[in-house]
Write a protein that holds these residues in place. Structure first.
Motif, short mmCIF file in Angstrom:
data_model
loop_
_atom_site.label_atom_id
_atom_site.label_comp_id
_atom_site.label_asym_id
_atom_site.label_seq_id
_atom_site.Cartn_x
_atom_site.Cartn_y
_atom_site.Cartn_z
N UNK A 142 -5.98 8.40 2.74
CA UNK A 142 -5.26 7.40 1.97
C UNK A 142 -4.08 8.04 1.24
N UNK A 192 -2.90 -2.92 -11.93
CA UNK A 192 -2.91 -2.85 -10.48
C UNK A 192 -3.33 -4.15 -9.80
N UNK A 236 -3.36 -7.76 -8.21
CA UNK A 236 -2.33 -8.54 -7.53
C UNK A 236 -2.72 -9.99 -7.32
N UNK A 237 -3.94 -10.20 -6.83
CA UNK A 237 -4.31 -11.52 -6.32
C UNK A 237 -4.02 -12.68 -7.29
N UNK A 280 3.61 -6.22 -2.77
CA UNK A 280 3.11 -7.19 -1.79
C UNK A 280 4.28 -7.92 -1.13
N UNK A 302 5.81 -5.75 1.37
CA UNK A 302 4.96 -5.60 2.54
C UNK A 302 5.05 -6.82 3.44
N UNK A 358 5.43 1.54 0.08
CA UNK A 358 4.69 2.78 -0.15
C UNK A 358 5.25 3.52 -1.36
N UNK A 395 4.09 2.04 -4.42
CA UNK A 395 2.70 2.42 -4.69
C UNK A 395 2.64 3.77 -5.40
N UNK A 412 0.81 4.18 -8.82
CA UNK A 412 -0.28 5.15 -8.99
C UNK A 412 0.06 6.16 -10.08
N UNK A 434 -0.89 4.52 -13.23
CA UNK A 434 -2.35 4.43 -13.37
C UNK A 434 -2.93 5.79 -13.72
N UNK A 455 -8.22 2.82 -7.32
CA UNK A 455 -7.00 2.49 -6.60
C UNK A 455 -6.88 0.98 -6.45
N UNK A 456 -5.74 0.41 -6.82
CA UNK A 456 -5.59 -1.05 -6.76
C UNK A 456 -5.76 -1.57 -5.33
N UNK A 457 -6.22 -2.82 -5.22
CA UNK A 457 -6.51 -3.36 -3.89
C UNK A 457 -5.24 -3.55 -3.06
N UNK A 458 -4.10 -3.72 -3.72
CA UNK A 458 -2.86 -3.87 -2.95
C UNK A 458 -2.61 -2.62 -2.11
N UNK A 459 -3.00 -1.46 -2.66
CA UNK A 459 -2.82 -0.21 -1.93
C UNK A 459 -3.69 -0.21 -0.67
N UNK A 460 -4.94 -0.68 -0.84
CA UNK A 460 -5.81 -0.76 0.33
C UNK A 460 -5.26 -1.76 1.34
N UNK A 462 -2.15 -2.48 1.93
CA UNK A 462 -1.04 -1.85 2.66
C UNK A 462 -1.58 -0.81 3.63
N UNK A 463 -2.59 -0.08 3.19
CA UNK A 463 -3.22 0.94 4.03
C UNK A 463 -3.79 0.28 5.29
N UNK A 520 -2.83 -2.67 6.60
CA UNK A 520 -1.75 -3.26 7.41
C UNK A 520 -0.97 -2.19 8.16
N UNK A 572 -9.37 -10.12 -2.06
CA UNK A 572 -8.25 -10.91 -1.55
C UNK A 572 -7.19 -10.08 -0.85
N UNK A 573 -6.66 -9.07 -1.52
CA UNK A 573 -5.45 -8.43 -1.00
C UNK A 573 -5.67 -7.77 0.35
N UNK A 594 -5.72 -10.52 2.94
CA UNK A 594 -4.42 -11.17 3.08
C UNK A 594 -3.52 -10.30 3.95
N UNK A 595 -3.55 -9.00 3.73
CA UNK A 595 -2.65 -8.12 4.48
C UNK A 595 -3.27 -7.62 5.79
#
Lengths: 453, 490, 265
Positions: A55, A372, A374-375, A410, A413, A425, A428, A432, A435, B304-309, B311-312, B314, B414-415, B418-419
């Motif tokens: 990751x 962090x 988003x939803x 988002x 993306x 990216x 991000x 990060x 964070x 790690x925020x879910x948006x990162x996952x 994107x990972x 996608x 969700x994220x 969605x992606x």
């Protein structure tokens, strides 16, 4: 040492029924099973860590290029007949020339630049040379002219953004093969770009505009930055901090110190632990229905985002605050009550200050979580538009439409353009970094003020 | 007077109240604080709170209620024949608000006097031009009804604001006077202040309840609305999901359910074995050094925020899976058409859930008393036998609880979907196909330009309701199991 | 005052089961056991007594290498079981613990049925060929644990549902089921009421027929009641070791005397 033994002389040892020194086959099999089991454990931990490494590699390999951008230095002659026909430098007159009027100047500048550098101009249509630079270049020149009217008639060297395809070529995103199917750029452009790089007119350098700039339209990824949505996130975090900390602490104090054991308290407790596990998207629905449809607060406003994230973060903060209040030993409360303080005084004067480091740590971690998320922001409209201006003033910061960092990522993306993926990216990495800073502060706070009773 | 100034005045009054209250208390005790019932500061607080609490409470209520009341009464002024449905009425209302704001601005800029703003008529003036000159752009010419409505909107607002200012300030002054008069050496100021504080604490604690009530109400109202437009049997039992904003949509939840369930299943199939084995290894085998190194690193995955996952999934995992299972892939099988698929989302979600499962199981495994392990080891069992036959069975209820919590996370995520999962609602068994989930559809139905009154948008609330009920059920059940489990060893 | 058991005269003729030579135990930097030499006899109850923290439990746990589970613990010297060094690198603690069973301070039945509790050891060590065999082992062990009559009708009820004394006897039966040669007991009665203690003590006396039993106890009366040999530990040293009767009536070392008469402890 042995001071006394009652049995003089060595006693005979009983003969062993089976020797300990040789393993029987069953033990050997069991030990093999043991080793296998242990290996599964090691494998599981390693797989987890490998995922983490993958990751991080993906994030950094894809995101680092977003921080640099290719620029071209172009000398452009600001021709007076085109920009200010009257010649009296009236700013209103100058403003009437649209970006479209600047186009020929830029094309001329680029053509001259190629000629000066001794690069053969391969373009059949002269205007094709403009595809080398970003669509934002003409706007940049116009802005310069409007702020420096006396530059008209002179030749000025502009440092303009290269187009995202050219930039992608240098970052390995765009290849000659991929251009065959792309009508935005031709192989000739790449030849020219290579030559310009050699002559030093085209350069890749650090792009501050990515960190501090605003988002750009879909066709100009090279211009997009995350700065404005960072401000949006900042205002949201202010709302979250100033609402969730006092409310969370007050609720925790009540539940931990004052609440009588009854059905109502039980209900609140069950409620809080369940709210902590409610999917975040449901909080988005709540925000949409209550804050936007019912109270009619403006869509896409950081205030609304902050309110939604506050409700989402509260359970986390309450749970960690209660844990730190619980960690204060009862002897402190008893001591305060013993000298005649009221219950309220003992809590506010003694328990709360002692629990404060723990509360702050929990709050920071809650904030990091909110930052962090988003939803829920998707539902209250923090995506789908271009956050192009930084808010002017504090009220506007809370109320005027903006995006937030994760929502911006988002949005990028979704634009389905490799150049925007790179920016997602990169975004991000910035997210990060925030964070990580917050978590490190939390860890330092915990280490520094950790108390053991 | 704007709310801001009212607030400033009330705060100032409270500050003055503190000083005066304190002084009066000291005076009543002849300057010796030992004769007072409470510390002098409490008398000050008492006056301050008496000013602040009622006045600010009224102010907040007023701020919420006034727009709603005015909106209602202005709506009745719009003749019914000018609009066809609720959506059109909303559009007219937003015109009304814009015109009213424009008039305000015009008065502020001096383009109109406030008298003119209340009396101009569309018959005599081109409002659009007048407002355009002060920078208020209107899409079309202003209709007569809209202008009258806007004018009365302004008038009502002005009256409302005036009454608001008078009432709030009067209440503040009354609170001040009452508390000030009560201040006396025998007055139990501390008890009163503490009672007020306590009720504030109770209120803060109740916000959690209010949030739940808010969630339930916003879901229920809109879901009921939805079921008025769309039969519930078709929603719950329909096998097709194909919304079309022109009407005539099929909104069956089953394909979404299937996608949600399938993705969650794959996620759990990844996260549960890895998370559980990692927890067992870290709590039973690893040396303190390994534990101190690996545990926080694994927990990074949780931070790690879910948006990162998303994107990972996608951009990295999807293409990688296609390179293996797709056309011209490493395996030569053509199972996968595109990067977004159930497998992609499930795998990434599984990675996200690893630390969740492992840290919950870790807690639960550590709660098994050491005496159990000693008993088994003392009988000559190996460590793995002890874990498999004593520790894990003892921890089983807790671990089941942890897995249920992880499942509830996966369902509500969700994220990543969605992606990473795709947008097509499909009932298929192939994990390499794109499918979609309840959460992904909530996002797509509510982020379009849809009219909120249409079934295509309202269905999102019904989906949200279903999601909420399922995850809530799972959570309550899981938390109950975990609590029971902990009580057993306490 | 102390009635010597009838079998006392034969004690001297018994063979040595466990011999410890110059055993040292360290917990990190703490030197918990210093130079202990002791010979534990077969078919004898040996009691370890001494004040809290004197190292008696630590030494007991060395005898079946339960200390291995504690990271910071190191053992030096040799401990011979039937002449074989149990700390030899070739020895698998798993195999050792099958021979040297252990009963703990607090009854710790597994959260399984009574039957499965007893069958656990035989199953992992593969002692039963078939179900009938296992049934027999379970019954025999429960009889040896003197609890068969109380539980024979509810073998499939959970072991955790028994009373404290029954649980401890279940744990003893569980330890017996693996057919150990030595039974180590770490204060087995400290969590029990006097009646349950009496039952367990009676059981220990019966176990002597077949096993070498080592018991750590806080209670001097208990040591006197159940053991034939007694070792007195103090500050990590083995101060005195001998016939129980002699230790309690005529101790050699003044420290033993002080402890027995209640001056240290």
């Amino acid at each position: 040492m042995t001071d006394a033994t009652s049995t003089p002389g060595a006693m005979p040892h009983a003969a062993p029924k089976s020797s300990l020194l040789t393993l029987d086959s069953r033990v050997r099999r069991r030990n093999a099973a043991e080793a296998r089991f242990r290996a599964y454990g090691i494998a599981a931990v390693s797989v987890g860590l490998i995922f983490l490494v993958f990751l991080l590699i993906a994030i950094f390999r894809n995101g680092i290029p977003a921080f640099t951008q290719t620029f071209i230095s172009v000398p452009v002659e600001l021709v007076e007949e085109k920009l200010d026909k009257t010649g009296n430098r009236d700013i209103e007159e100058i403003k009437k020339v649209s970006t479209f009027g600047y186009k020929p100047l830029l094309v001329d500048g680029l053509t001259t630049m190629l000629a000066d550098a001794g690069i053969e101009n391969p373009f059949e249509k002269p205007a094709d040379v403009e595809k080398l630079v970003s669509a934002s270049a003409v706007g940049q020149i116009r802005d310069y002219v409007i702020s420096h009217p006396d530059a008209i008639g002179k030749t000025v060297e502009f440092r303009v953004l290269a187009s995202s395809r050219v930039d992608g070529y240098f970052k390995g995103r765009v290849t000659r093969e991929s251009l065959v199917r792309d009508k935005n750029l031709d192989a000739e452009h790449l030849d020219v770009s290579d030559a310009l790089t050699e002559s030093g007119q085209m350069k890749r350098s650090f792009n501050w505009a990515f960190i501090f700039g605003a988002d750009a339209s879909e066709s100009r990824p090279e211009q997009a930055g995350i700065g404005v949505s960072m401000i949006g996130s900042f205002f949201m975090m202010l709302v979250v901090l100033f609402l969730s900390l006092p409310i969370g602490v007050a609720a925790s104090i009540y539940l931990e110190e004052f609440a009588p054991k009854n059905k109502w308290t039980d209900l609140i407790e069950v409620n809080i632990s369940n709210l902590a596990a409610v999917p975040s998207i449901v909080f988005g629905i709540l925000g949409l229905a209550v804050f936007i449809q019912f109270v009619e607060l403006p869509q896409s406003a950081p205030l609304v985002g902050g309110l939604v994230l506050t409700l989402m973060t509260l359970p986390t903060i309450i749970i960690s605050t209660r844990a730190s209040l619980k960690a204060v030993p009862p002897s402190i409360r008893d001591a305060a009550l013993g000298v005649g303080a009221s219950k309220m005084q003992s809590v506010f004067h003694h328990v709360l200050p002692l629990a404060m480091p723990g509360i702050l740590t929990g709050t920071i971690i809650g904030l990091a979580q909110a930052l962090g998320e988003t939803a829920p922001l998707l539902l209250i409209g923090m995506v789908g538009f271009i956050a192009s201006n930084a808010p002017d003033g504090i009220a506007a910061g809370f109320l005027s439409p903006n995006s937030a960092m994760p929502a911006q990522i988002y949005e990028w993306a979704k634009r389905a353009d490799p150049a925007y993926y790179e920016r997602a990216w990169g975004g991000i990495i910035i997210l990060l970094a925030f964070l990580m800073t917050m978590n490190i502060i939390a860890i330092i706070l915990r280490r520094r003020f950790e108390r053991r009773w | 007077m704007s709310a801001f100034w009212i607030l400033i005045i009330v705060l100032a009054l409270a500050a003055v109240g503190y000083v005066l209250g304190r002084q009066r208390a000291m005076a009543s005790a002849g300057g010796d604080s030992r004769h007072l019932h409470s510390l002098p500061a409490y008398y000050g607080y008492n006056v301050s709170l008496s000013v602040l609490v009622p006045a600010l409470g009224l102010l907040v209520l007023w701020l919420i209620a006034q727009p709603i009341v005015i909106e209602r009464s202005v709506k009745t002024m719009i003749p019914e024949e000018t609009y066809t449905d609720a959506g059109a009425l909303n559009l007219i209302m937003s015109d009304v608000r814009r015109v009213a704001n424009g008039l305000d601005l015009a008065v502020e800029r001096g383009a109109l006097t406030s008298e003119q703003a209340g009396s101009i008529r569309t018959e005599f003036t081109n409002i659009r031009e007048r407002l355009g000159s002060v920078g208020v752009a209107l899409g079309s010419d202003v209709q007569r009804e809209v202008l009258t409505a806007a004018q009365s909107y302004r008038a009502m607002n002005a009256t409302g604001n005036l009454i608001r200012a008078v009432l709030v300030l009067a209440l503040a002054a009354a609170g001040f006077g009452y508390a000030y008069m009560r201040t006396d050496r025998d007055f139990r100021a501390r008890n009163v202040v503490e009672r007020v504080l306590l009720s504030m604490l109770v209120f803060a604690a109740s916000i959690a309840i209010l949030t739940t009530v808010g969630i339930v109400l916003s879901l229920v109202f809109n879901t009921v609305e939805f079921f008025k437009l769309y039969p519930w049997t078709e929603f719950f039992f329909g096998l097709t999901w194909s919304p079309s904003f022109g009407g005539g949509s099929d909104l069956g939840i089953l394909p979404l359910f299937w996608g949600t369930f399938y993705i969650s299943l794959i996620a759990l199939a990844v996260a549960v074995p890895i998370g559980l084995f990692a927890a067992v290894y870290l709590s039973e085998y690893a040396s303190p050094a390994v534990r101190a190194f690996a545990k926080p690193l694994l927990e990074v995955l949780a931070g790690i925020p879910t948006i990162v996952y998303g994107l990972f999934a996608l951009l990295t995992v999807g293409p990688a899976l296609v390179a293996i299972f797709g056309r011209d892939g490493a395996l030569g099988v053509q199972w996968m058409g595109g990067g977004t698929a159930v497998m992609t989302a499930g795998l990434v979600m599984g990675i996200m859930l690893i630390p969740f499962v492992s840290s919950l199981s870790d807690d639960i495994i550590n709660a098994v008393p050491q005496a159990m392990r000693d008993g088994s080891l003392g009988l000559g069992a190996t460590k793995s036998e002890t874990i498999k036959q004593v520790v894990l069975p003892a921890a089983l209820p807790g671990i089941v609880g942890a897995i249920l919590l992880a499942a509830s996370r996966a369902i509500g995520e969700t994220m990543i979907v969605v992606l990473g999962a795709g947008a097509a609602a499909r009932l298929s068994l192939n994990p390499f196909e794109a499918m979609t989930t309840v959460t992904a559809k909530i996002v797509s139905q509510l982020t379009g330009d849809a009219d909120f009154a249409s079934p295509e948008a309202l269905v999102a609330f019904a989906l949200g309701m279903t999601l909420f009920v399922i995850t809530l059920g799972l959570n309550i059940f899981a938390l109950w199991i975990v609590r029971k489990y902990r009580e057993q060893y306490e | 005052m102390y009635d010597a058991p009838a079998s006392e005269q034969k004690v001297n003729q018994k063979s040595t089961k466990i011999a410890a030579n110059k055993v040292q135990v360290f917990y990190g930097d703490t030197h918990a056991i210093k130079d202990v030499d002791v010979q534990i006899e077969d078919k004898t109850v040996t009691a370890f007594i001494g004040p809290s923290g004197c190292g008696k439990s630590t030494f007991l746990r060395c005898l079946n290498r339960m200390n291995d589970t504690i990271d910071v613990c190191r053992v030096k010297g040799e401990i011979l079981l039937d002449g074989e060094d149990i700390y030899d690198p070739k020895v698998d603690p798993v195999q050792l613990r099958a021979k040297v069973g252990m009963v703990f301070q607090k009854p710790n039945p597994f959260p399984k049925s009574i039957y499965d509790n007893i069958a656990y050891g035989p199953r992992i060590h593969g002692l039963a060929k078939n179900k009938a065999d296992l049934d027999e082992i379970v019954e025999k062990s429960l009889r040896r644990g003197a609890i068969w009559n109380e539980v024979k009708d509810r073998l499939h009820a959970p072991g955790t549902g028994l009373s404290g004394g029954q649980q401890q006897r279940l744990c003893i039966a569980r330890a017996v089921a693996t057919e150990p040669e030595v039974l180590l007991m770490d204060e087995p009665c400290s969590a029990l009421d006097p009646i349950a203690t009496g039952q367990v003590e009676e059981l220990i006396d019966e176990l002597r027929e077949n096993y070498s039993v080592v018991i750590v106890t806080h209670s001097m009366q208990q040591a006197a009641r159940v053991s034939q040999k007694t070792a007195f530990f103090h500050l990590g040293n083995l101060v005195e070791y001998g016939e129980t009767g002699q230790i309690f009536t005529n101790p050699v070392d003044p420290r033993t005397e002080s402890y027995i008469t209640g001056r240290i402890g």
